[in-house]
Design a protein around this motif. Structure first.
Motif, short mmCIF file in Angstrom:
data_model
loop_
_atom_site.label_atom_id
_atom_site.label_comp_id
_atom_site.label_asym_id
_atom_site.label_seq_id
_atom_site.Cartn_x
_atom_site.Cartn_y
_atom_site.Cartn_z
N TRP A 75 0.80 -1.21 0.00
CA TRP A 75 0.00 0.00 0.00
C TRP A 75 0.84 1.27 0.00
CZ3 TRP A 75 -2.73 -3.51 3.75
CH2 TRP A 75 -3.83 -4.13 3.14
N ASN A 76 2.15 1.15 -0.12
CA ASN A 76 3.02 2.33 -0.13
C ASN A 76 2.76 3.22 1.08
OD1 ASN A 76 4.32 1.76 -2.69
ND2 ASN A 76 2.40 2.36 -3.67
N VAL A 77 2.73 2.60 2.24
CA VAL A 77 2.41 3.32 3.48
C VAL A 77 3.55 4.27 3.83
CG1 VAL A 77 1.96 3.05 5.94
CG2 VAL A 77 1.01 1.40 4.31
N PRO A 78 3.25 5.54 4.11
CA PRO A 78 4.30 6.50 4.47
C PRO A 78 5.03 6.06 5.73
CG PRO A 78 2.22 7.63 4.00
CD PRO A 78 1.91 6.17 4.04
N SER A 79 6.29 6.43 5.82
CA SER A 79 7.11 6.00 6.96
C SER A 79 6.61 6.55 8.28
CB SER A 79 8.56 6.43 6.73
OG SER A 79 8.65 7.85 6.61
N GLY A 80 5.89 7.67 8.25
CA GLY A 80 5.38 8.25 9.49
C GLY A 80 4.08 7.67 9.97
N ALA A 81 3.54 6.69 9.27
CA ALA A 81 2.27 6.07 9.66
C ALA A 81 2.53 4.67 10.21
CB ALA A 81 1.33 5.99 8.46
N ASP A 82 1.71 4.25 11.16
CA ASP A 82 1.77 2.91 11.70
C ASP A 82 0.65 2.06 11.13
OD1 ASP A 82 4.00 3.41 13.15
OD2 ASP A 82 3.04 3.41 15.12
N ILE A 83 0.79 0.73 11.24
CA ILE A 83 -0.17 -0.22 10.68
C ILE A 83 -0.62 -1.18 11.78
CG2 ILE A 83 -0.58 -1.96 8.89
CD1 ILE A 83 1.90 -0.85 7.43
N LEU A 84 -1.91 -1.42 11.87
CA LEU A 84 -2.44 -2.40 12.81
C LEU A 84 -3.31 -3.42 12.08
CD1 LEU A 84 -2.93 -3.38 15.76
CD2 LEU A 84 -4.99 -1.94 15.74
N PRO A 85 -2.88 -4.67 11.97
CA PRO A 85 -3.78 -5.72 11.48
C PRO A 85 -4.84 -6.03 12.54
CG PRO A 85 -1.46 -6.34 11.25
CD PRO A 85 -1.51 -5.17 12.18
N ALA A 86 -6.01 -6.42 12.08
CA ALA A 86 -7.14 -6.68 12.99
C ALA A 86 -7.99 -7.80 12.41
CB ALA A 86 -7.97 -5.41 13.17
N GLU A 178 -0.02 9.67 7.38
CA GLU A 178 0.87 10.18 8.42
C GLU A 178 0.41 11.53 8.98
OE1 GLU A 178 4.78 10.36 6.84
OE2 GLU A 178 4.25 11.57 5.10
N ARG A 179 -0.74 12.00 8.52
CA ARG A 179 -1.30 13.23 9.07
C ARG A 179 -1.94 12.94 10.43
NH1 ARG A 179 -6.23 16.10 6.03
NH2 ARG A 179 -4.64 16.60 4.45
N PRO A 180 -1.73 13.77 11.45
CA PRO A 180 -2.37 13.55 12.75
C PRO A 180 -3.89 13.48 12.62
CG PRO A 180 -0.65 15.20 12.95
CD PRO A 180 -0.81 14.93 11.48
#
Length: 320
Positions: A75-86, A178-180
């Motif tokens: 998904w080309n996730v930005p480095s400043g974002a975290d990921i949570l599988p659920a 990665e935006r708050p």
């Protein structure tokens, strides 16, 4: 609160995939039916390579890290974002309203009704326009396929549900992750067709992802889901071939429905929304041929169909 228009009641929590309702009304058993009431890929990702340890042991941190790495790449996730599988996007939808104190949430109808139901259950007031402390964008929207933009994602808490965006990755708003205050949802049940796996992802603000992770606990995602998810997310060839096939099948379905008198409202390459003279009559006619479709309590003319596969195309055309 000033400036608020159209305070709405929580919509009925109706869903596709309720084949038992069709069977109770029109007979047969599940194997007799063609279920076109969902937007699930009818040719799911081929599952292979599971081991006894996947089923018999607690989910392993190495497998979790492998899944996270695959998801960040796909998904080309930005480095400043975290990921949570659920365990499914729906589990995340139920938890997201607890991320902020309940006030006003803007949800533009028509759209997937679980968001309004979940926010209302947590004490939020749902509005359709005007300023609000939270905003929900289903992107692309279910059922009409509407795309949203970065300019629409303005609120202290923004939920962007991209459950159907894997058919159109160029439209993704993942760069906002990665935006708050932003949480982006991904589903494994739609594009990959593995709804029974119960795997979804929240991607975004690390503080909010941390709260969701703490509430969820350590072993929310099963060992098989960890392994299958990582394998599928790394299969770029399957994803590309599947997008091409879904695009062709969506065009084929449009041509078939238009020839029978329907007009296109919108949708995605996983489901199509049509305008017909009387949606309930169309649904009943198809149901008598054991083909189940989706209608909506807020519209007498909207009929939504998922994609047929194999001989189901012939059955649908005959029933129409």
């Amino acid at each position: 609160m000033t400036g608020i228009l159209n305070l709405i009641q929580t919509p009925k929590r109706d869903h596709g995939g309720n084949l038992s309702v069709a069977i109770s009304g029109y007979g047969g058993v599940a194997s007799d039916w063609v279920d076109l009431s969902t937007g699930i890929n009818p040719l799911p990702y081929p599952v292979s390579g599971l081991t006894g340890a996947d089923w018999g042991a607690l989910p392993d941190q190495t497998a979790m890290d492998d899944l996270l790495d695959a998801a960040r790449h796909f998904w080309n996730v930005p480095s400043g974002a975290d990921i949570l599988p659920a365990p499914g996007a729906s589990a995340l939808i139920a938890a997201l309203p607890a991320l902020a104190d309940p006030r006003w949430v803007r949800i533009t109808p028509p759209t997937y009704n679980e968001h309004a139901a979940s926010f209302t259950a947590r004490g939020w007031q749902v509005v359709t326009d005007g300023p609000a402390e939270a905003r929900v964008l289903v992107h692309p929207n279910n059922p009409d396929g509407r795309r949203w933009t970065e300019e629409d994602a303005q609120a202290p808490l923004v939920v962007i549900d991209e459950s159907f965006c894997d058919v159109c990755p160029a439209d993704s708003l993942i760069h906002l992750a990665e935006r708050p205050g932003v949480i982006i949802l991904k589903s494994f049940g739609k594009f990959w067709g593995l709804a029974g796996l119960r795997l979804g992802f929240a991607i975004g603000d690390p503080c909010m992802i941390g709260d969701l992770a703490a509430w969820q606990g350590p072993w929310a995602v099963s060992g098989p889901a960890l392994r299958i998810g990582a394998q599928a997310l790394r299969d770029d060839n399957w994803a590309l071939e599947t997008r091409n096939r879904l695009q062709q099948d969506a065009a084929r379905l449009d041509a078939m429905m238009i020839a029978k008198g329907a007009s296109i409202v919108g949708g995605t390459d996983l489901f199509r929304l049509y305008e017909v003279d009387n949606a309930a009559i169309w649904q009943a006619r198809l149901a008598r041929a054991h083909i189940w479709t989706r209608i909506f309590p807020y519209s007498k003319t909207y009929l939504r169909l998922g994609l047929p596969v194999g001989d189901d195309w012939t059955r649908l055309e005959a029933a129409l």
